[in-house]
Design an enzyme around this catalytic site. Sequence first.
Site, PDB file in Angstrom:
ATOM      1  N   SER A 288      11.016   5.909   8.935  1.00 61.29           N
ATOM      2  CA  SER A 288      10.422   5.640  10.243  1.00 61.29           C
ATOM      3  C   SER A 288      10.801   4.226  10.673  1.00 61.29           C
ATOM      4  CB  SER A 288       8.894   5.762  10.138  1.00 61.29           C
ATOM      5  OG  SER A 288       8.299   5.399  11.352  1.00 61.29           O
TER       6      SER A 288
ATOM      7  N   GLU B  30       0.823  -1.200   0.000  1.00 64.92           N
ATOM      8  CA  GLU B  30       0.000   0.000   0.000  1.00 64.92           C
ATOM      9  C   GLU B  30       0.856   1.249   0.000  1.00 64.92           C
ATOM     10  OE1 GLU B  30      -2.917  -2.335   3.077  1.00 64.92           O
ATOM     11  OE2 GLU B  30      -2.294  -0.305   3.544  1.00 64.92           O
TER      12      GLU B  30
ATOM     13  N   CYS C 157       5.570  -7.320   7.497  1.00 62.73           N
ATOM     14  CA  CYS C 157       6.616  -6.897   8.442  1.00 62.73           C
ATOM     15  C   CYS C 157       6.818  -8.010   9.457  1.00 62.73           C
ATOM     16  CB  CYS C 157       6.180  -5.613   9.149  1.00 62.73           C
ATOM     17  SG  CYS C 157       7.401  -4.985  10.335  1.00 62.73           S
TER      18      CYS C 157
ATOM     19  N   CYS D 209      -1.725   1.612   7.581  1.00 61.41           N
ATOM     20  CA  CYS D 209      -1.203   0.740   6.535  1.00 61.41           C
ATOM     21  C   CYS D 209      -1.298  -0.727   6.918  1.00 61.41           C
ATOM     22  CB  CYS D 209       0.232   1.115   6.214  1.00 61.41           C
ATOM     23  SG  CYS D 209       0.305   2.124   4.742  1.00 61.41           S
TER      24      CYS D 209
ATOM     25  N   CYS E 162      -0.732  -3.031  15.170  1.00 63.00           N
ATOM     26  CA  CYS E 162      -0.509  -2.656  13.772  1.00 63.00           C
ATOM     27  C   CYS E 162      -1.044  -3.723  12.811  1.00 63.00           C
ATOM     28  CB  CYS E 162       0.999  -2.458  13.572  1.00 63.00           C
ATOM     29  SG  CYS E 162       1.485  -2.246  11.861  1.00 63.00           S
TER      30      CYS E 162
ATOM     31  N   ASN F 237      -5.528   4.098  15.115  1.00 62.56           N
ATOM     32  CA  ASN F 237      -6.487   3.942  14.034  1.00 62.56           C
ATOM     33  C   ASN F 237      -7.043   2.516  14.091  1.00 62.56           C
ATOM     34  OD1 ASN F 237      -7.824   4.663  11.736  1.00 62.56           O
ATOM     35  ND2 ASN F 237      -5.977   5.136  10.569  1.00 62.56           N
TER      36      ASN F 237
ATOM     37  N   CYS G  61       3.449   8.438   1.419  1.00 58.43           N
ATOM     38  CA  CYS G  61       3.837   7.452   2.432  1.00 58.43           C
ATOM     39  C   CYS G  61       4.026   6.114   1.715  1.00 58.43           C
ATOM     40  CB  CYS G  61       2.707   7.385   3.461  1.00 58.43           C
ATOM     41  SG  CYS G  61       2.878   6.060   4.636  1.00 58.43           S
TER      42      CYS G  61
ATOM     43  N   LEU H 172       7.804   5.231  19.104  1.00 59.91           N
ATOM     44  CA  LEU H 172       8.058   5.018  20.526  1.00 59.91           C
ATOM     45  C   LEU H 172       6.891   4.235  21.130  1.00 59.91           C
ATOM     46  CD1 LEU H 172      10.404   5.910  22.247  1.00 59.91           C
ATOM     47  CD2 LEU H 172       9.191   8.044  22.729  1.00 59.91           C
TER      48      LEU H 172
ATOM     49  N   CYS I 206       4.306  -5.760  15.858  1.00 62.60           N
ATOM     50  CA  CYS I 206       3.733  -4.839  16.843  1.00 62.60           C
ATOM     51  C   CYS I 206       2.240  -5.153  16.970  1.00 62.60           C
ATOM     52  CB  CYS I 206       3.958  -3.390  16.421  1.00 62.60           C
ATOM     53  SG  CYS I 206       5.706  -3.017  16.250  1.00 62.60           S
TER      54      CYS I 206
ATOM     55  N   GLY J 277       5.884  -2.293   6.506  1.00 66.19           N
ATOM     56  CA  GLY J 277       7.244  -2.792   6.644  1.00 66.19           C
ATOM     57  C   GLY J 277       8.142  -1.953   7.520  1.00 66.19           C
ATOM     58  N   GLU J 278       9.237  -2.589   7.942  1.00 60.60           N
ATOM     59  CA  GLU J 278      10.257  -1.915   8.743  1.00 60.60           C
ATOM     60  C   GLU J 278      11.419  -1.587   7.784  1.00 60.60           C
ATOM     61  OE1 GLU J 278      11.063  -0.586  11.862  1.00 60.60           O
ATOM     62  OE2 GLU J 278      12.859  -0.252  10.679  1.00 60.60           O
TER      63      GLU J 278
END
Length: 358
Positions: A198, A98, A118, A340, A125, A297, A111, A222, A122, A166-167
């Site tokens: 990020s 995306e 990923c 995302c 997410c 979100n 973005c 964070l 987390c 993704g990271e």
Amino acid sequence: MISAQSPEVINFLDLTPEEFHKAIQELGQSKFRATQILDWVYDKNIYDFQEMLNLSKDLRTLLKQRFRLFLPKVIESFKSADGSVKFLLELWDNSRIEMILMPSEKSATLCISSQVGCSRKCKFCATGKLGLTRNLLTSEIIGQILLARKYIKNRKLTNVVFMGMGEPLDNYENVVQAVRIMTHEKAINLSSRKITISTSGVIPKIKLLANEDIKVKLAVSLNAVIDSKRNEIMPINKIFPLADLKKTLLDFRHSTAYKVTYEYVMIKKFNIGNDDVRALLKFLGDQSCKLNLIAWNPVEGLDYEAPNEKEIEEFKAKLAQLQCPIIQRDSRGNDINGACGQLAGKNIERKEGDHGKY
Ligand code: SAH
Ligand code: SF4
């Protein structure tokens, strides 16, 4: 004959202009030709060698044999009431990613994704829920930017943030190569000040990035500043805990000109209490940085809740004594599954388009 699938075939968008010059010279062509081709792609937005009319027919055929040049395919786009547009894209192996375009009057922020899924898991997410399928190629990262530029036509793409799926620091090489192409004056020509990576806090890669010749901005997710809480929602914290992260970021600040931006997703009854405020004041109090707050979100199937306006205002008021600027990012595109990973995880029917010629 070389087919489009042969290993000798190079993805054009994987290469920096210098690398492309070299590849063209190896084919016995002049530097001038390389410059012409780069102009077609990056200035005129032409992605089919056959349409590069100032090149001979033979050269166009040779280019087609040696280089792959295509953009991801748009499966679906969703326009939000606030003007942002979310694109669901399909890659050559049918993987889905995306990107979100956030236009303002004359400019636009994009973005982008850096991985299919990923691995960092987390808990809040949508992408974390998907797990990791694979890293994106540099060409797939650049492809997102070119698609966005096509879409916004006369407006200028001014900012790029790696805040999609993704990271980015888990796909370090390809992301850094993409940044080289993004900032190159003969390619995308974006200022490195306008690019933000990020990260959830991959310490060894932050250290590497601090020593790169490209200097991009860094945002760090964070989301909690008490180790036990951060461990709970961001498993990466068990490997790279807060104190080590802070030290690394102080060093990063010294080796680049930019302040680090901290991102904090506000989750009701979890990370906006008085203990969280105290921890935030301590963690950020002695740093020259920025703080971005964003309300969680909602993600289908996840049990968290977003705080209401009053709770957010109270939380912000308690943080007011911080020296660093605090910005509340609105969850842009809330009505289009803004966070995302929420689209790619859904079973959206594939639509035939014109980007599938590969
Ligand atoms: N992996 C990187 C970049 C992609 S995530 C990182 O974690 O920083 C980009 C941002 O979206 C992160 O700050 C993350 O905390 C935030 N985010 C993820 N899911 C969200 C959700 N459901 N609501 C609001 N923000 C979310
Ligand atoms: Fe990965 Fe970032 Fe989502 Fe964590 S917040 S799972 S690191 S994309």
